[in-house]
Write a protein that holds these residues in place. Structure first.
Motif, PDB file in Angstrom:
ATOM      1  N   ILE A  18      45.205 -15.338 -81.225  1.00 12.51           N
ATOM      2  CA  ILE A  18      43.953 -15.349 -80.455  1.00 12.51           C
ATOM      3  C   ILE A  18      42.876 -14.599 -81.235  1.00 12.51           C
ATOM      4  O   ILE A  18      43.101 -13.460 -81.668  1.00 12.51           O
ATOM      5  N   ARG A  19      41.716 -15.228 -81.395  1.00 11.39           N
ATOM      6  CA  ARG A  19      40.613 -14.575 -82.121  1.00 11.39           C
ATOM      7  C   ARG A  19      39.353 -14.469 -81.269  1.00 11.39           C
ATOM      8  O   ARG A  19      38.392 -13.823 -81.664  1.00 11.39           O
ATOM      9  N   ASP A  20      39.358 -15.135 -80.110  1.00 16.25           N
ATOM     10  CA  ASP A  20      38.190 -15.133 -79.232  1.00 16.25           C
ATOM     11  C   ASP A  20      37.835 -13.686 -78.832  1.00 16.25           C
ATOM     12  O   ASP A  20      38.682 -12.945 -78.336  1.00 16.25           O
ATOM     13  N   ARG A  21      36.561 -13.272 -79.053  1.00 19.60           N
ATOM     14  CA  ARG A  21      36.147 -11.870 -78.844  1.00 19.60           C
ATOM     15  C   ARG A  21      36.429 -11.376 -77.426  1.00 19.60           C
ATOM     16  O   ARG A  21      36.907 -10.266 -77.210  1.00 19.60           O
ATOM     17  N   THR A  22      36.107 -12.221 -76.440  1.00 20.81           N
ATOM     18  CA  THR A  22      36.288 -11.793 -75.045  1.00 20.81           C
ATOM     19  C   THR A  22      37.764 -11.522 -74.766  1.00 20.81           C
ATOM     20  O   THR A  22      38.125 -10.514 -74.150  1.00 20.81           O
ATOM     21  N   GLN A  23      38.613 -12.435 -75.252  1.00 23.87           N
ATOM     22  CA  GLN A  23      40.050 -12.268 -75.053  1.00 23.87           C
ATOM     23  C   GLN A  23      40.561 -11.033 -75.795  1.00 23.87           C
ATOM     24  O   GLN A  23      41.381 -10.276 -75.272  1.00 23.87           O
ATOM     25  N   LEU A  24      40.025 -10.836 -77.020  1.00 23.86           N
ATOM     26  CA  LEU A  24      40.455  -9.670 -77.815  1.00 23.86           C
ATOM     27  C   LEU A  24      40.147  -8.375 -77.078  1.00 23.86           C
ATOM     28  O   LEU A  24      40.986  -7.471 -77.004  1.00 23.86           O
ATOM     29  N   SER A  25      38.919  -8.273 -76.508  1.00 22.26           N
ATOM     30  CA  SER A  25      38.594  -7.014 -75.816  1.00 22.26           C
ATOM     31  C   SER A  25      39.465  -6.853 -74.584  1.00 22.26           C
ATOM     32  O   SER A  25      39.945  -5.753 -74.305  1.00 22.26           O
ATOM     33  N   LYS A  26      39.680  -7.935 -73.868  1.00 24.06           N
ATOM     34  CA  LYS A  26      40.491  -7.841 -72.651  1.00 24.06           C
ATOM     35  C   LYS A  26      41.921  -7.380 -72.984  1.00 24.06           C
ATOM     36  O   LYS A  26      42.479  -6.505 -72.323  1.00 24.06           O
ATOM     37  N   LEU A  27      42.482  -7.959 -74.029  1.00 19.29           N
ATOM     38  CA  LEU A  27      43.874  -7.650 -74.372  1.00 19.29           C
ATOM     39  C   LEU A  27      44.005  -6.350 -75.176  1.00 19.29           C
ATOM     40  O   LEU A  27      45.099  -5.989 -75.614  1.00 19.29           O
ATOM     41  N   SER A  28      42.888  -5.653 -75.382  1.00 14.98           N
ATOM     42  CA  SER A  28      42.933  -4.349 -76.068  1.00 14.98           C
ATOM     43  C   SER A  28      42.834  -3.208 -75.058  1.00 14.98           C
ATOM     44  O   SER A  28      42.774  -2.041 -75.438  1.00 14.98           O
ATOM     45  N   GLN A  29      42.763  -3.525 -73.775  1.00 18.76           N
ATOM     46  CA  GLN A  29      42.521  -2.513 -72.743  1.00 18.76           C
ATOM     47  C   GLN A  29      43.740  -2.319 -71.844  1.00 18.76           C
ATOM     48  O   GLN A  29      44.557  -3.221 -71.708  1.00 18.76           O
ATOM     49  N   ASP A  30      43.815  -1.138 -71.235  1.00 15.76           N
ATOM     50  CA  ASP A  30      44.747  -0.968 -70.118  1.00 15.76           C
ATOM     51  C   ASP A  30      44.029  -0.197 -69.008  1.00 15.76           C
ATOM     52  O   ASP A  30      42.799  -0.309 -68.888  1.00 15.76           O
ATOM     53  N   TYR A  31      44.756   0.575 -68.224  1.00 17.95           N
ATOM     54  CA  TYR A  31      44.145   1.237 -67.057  1.00 17.95           C
ATOM     55  C   TYR A  31      43.763   2.695 -67.334  1.00 17.95           C
ATOM     56  O   TYR A  31      43.793   3.527 -66.449  1.00 17.95           O
TER      57      TYR A  31
END
Ligand code: FAD
Length: 445
Positions: A18-31
């Motif tokens: 996955i290289r899509d920026r929005t997906q990358l930021s989402k999958l780089s986060q937790d709580y």
């Protein structure tokens, strides 16, 4: 360092990347945003690529590429951790294991699973054979087994089986290394502690053997009390009632129950409450205990109903904090373990000392052969200095604080360097590529 990401994608062209920026930021986060201290430190950290392997061979392939190009690699399960455990501090690749979700086998009291299996999905299947996980976090619907081992500590069931770190709660793991020639190692018995709760800093877990518990038909109940100490003493008495089979004893001081939207009609204003899971055959003796402590059952769901809709589980452990923060986002939390205190004098002291600033939320659990109150207090945050003062006050009284406001492995946990985990990291991740920046022992060596 200059990495040609097109070249890396080419190397990994047979895998889901996955290289899509929005997906990358989402999958780089937790709580981590539950903490006002971690929020500004982690909000901008983003991976360069997310890779989703479907089996161990694909994990090995990613490990080889990371070693060859010296790319940081951070493992991710469902990303429900609270301390930025799976936030990539130095970018690189996020290895999302959610597609490695096969249950290999379930035998009497033991299972073998891939790391991406979701806890609730596992229990649904295992219960058909009369078994279930010994403990689950309140995020059991979304969290993965690998992530629970990598970053969790315990939860619903810990009243019977202790915590994940206790010997016997994890039987074996398979681990992919980031050596110059990545390989798969099998760790069994005490050796599992090398990677247990290590935030994925010293190996990628690709399979786990986990001991199970017998599954009962579990009823869910809420009992209310006029005064807080009666609710706390009731919780302690229930935990010590060896004949009453239960798996959750959560005590919330008023005004915490007022944050529970789903129970607003059920729990009268100003009352303190106990959120409980009791085996249905134990409900009769349980009622006698409630009477002894002048409690009032205001909510009851049978095991059949409990499988549908609202569950008390999602109001306990760190879900309590989640609901409080959904009403007032300025609230934060602490995690504590109270020492053995048969009269609950320390709890009584803290309750009166801090009043509304540190609202008491207790979770009874078993540890080292004793039943003790742990706590995830809901805290009215003002400043970092005041938060640290509150932490120090608890520590000076002999209350262990597992600080949830740090992403450093050791600082949030037992506060000691785990030499065994450090030695294992030196062996399997000599280039320091796995989840860099999280293990203090490695940073300071
Ligand atoms: P992730 O957050 O994806 O990962 C956690 C850590 O493990 C990361 O460091 C990651 O790198 C590492 N990791 C993941 N998979 C692997 C692997 N295969 N190999 C090596 N390392 C790996 N925790 C509790 O213990 N008890 C609770 O009751 C609880 N309640 C919570 C309630 C709320 C509302 C929230 C937001 C969090 C709660 N947590 C609790 C924290 C968290 O949800 C759990 O620990 C959960 O089990 C983490 O699983 P995950 O799949 O989301 O892991």
């Amino acid at each position: 360092q200059n990495i040609d990401w097109d070249e890396i994608c080419n190397e990994l062209s047979e895998l889901e990347v996955i290289r899509d920026r929005t997906q990358l930021s989402k999958l780089s986060q937790d709580y981590y945003h539950f903490s006002p201290i971690l929020q500004p430190l982690l909000q901008d950290k983003t991976a360069d690529l997310v890779v989703r392997p479907v089996n161990e061979a694909e994990v090995l392939k990613v490990a080889k590429v990371c070693v060859q190009y010296k790319i940081p690699l951070t493992v991710r399960g469902a990303g429900t951790g609270n301390y930025g455990q799976c936030v990539p501090l130095e970018g690189g690749i996020i290895l999302d294991l959610s597609k490695m979700n096969k249950i290999n086998w379930i035998k009497t009291g033991l299972t073998s699973v891939e790391p991406g299996v979701k806890l609730a999905a596992f229990d649904k299947q295992a219960r058909e054979q009369g078994w279930e996980l010994r403990m689950v976090p309140s995020t059991y619907r979304t969290a993965t087994i690998g992530g629970f081992i990598g970053g969790g500590s315990g939860g619903i069931g810990s009243i019977n089986y202790g915590q994940l770190r206790d010997r016997g709660n994890l039987q074996a793991v398979r681990v992919v290394t980031l050596e110059d020639e990545p390989q798969v190692l099998e760790l069994r018995g005490d050796d599992v502690q090398k990677v247990n709760h290590a935030y994925g800093t010293n190996g990628i877990i690709t399979a786990l053997e986990i001991p199970l518990a017998p599954a009962y038909p579990w009823a869910e109940l809420i009992v209310t009390f006029d005064d807080f100490m009666s609710s706390a003493r009731f919780g302690q008495a229930l935990g010590n009632s060896d004949g009453i089979i239960n798996k959750l004893i959560c005590i919330c001081a008023s005004p915490i129950p007022s944050y529970f939207a789903a129970f607003r009609e059920v729990i009268p204003e100003g009352k303190h409450c106990a959120l409980l899971i009791i085996a249905e055959p134990s409900l009769e003796p349980f009622q006698d205990l409630v009477r002894e402590f002048n409690g009032e059952v205001c909510y009851q769901k049978s095991s059949k109903e409990a499988n549908k809709g609202t569950t008390v589980i999602e109001y306990t452990w760190n879900h309590t904090t989640l609901h409080a923060r959904s009403v007032d986002p300025s609230l934060t939390y602490l995690q504590a373990l109270f020492p053995l205190d048969p009269d609950l004098k320390l709890i009584e002291h803290c309750y009166h000392h801090f009043g509304d600033e540190v609202m008491l939320h207790l979770e009874f659990l078993r540890t080292q052969g004793q039943m003790l109150p742990a706590a995830l207090q809901v805290v009215r945050f003002t400043t970092e200095e005041r938060l640290n003062e509150i932490i120090r006050y608890h520590e000076d009284k002999g209350i262990l604080i597992f600080n949830p406001h740090t992403y450093i492995l050791e600082d949030g946990g037992m506060k000691t360097i785990n030499l065994e985990q450090l030695e294992f990291k030196k062996q399997v991740d000599p280039h320091g590529l796995l989840n860099p920046g999280k293990m203090r022992a490695w940073l300071e060596q």
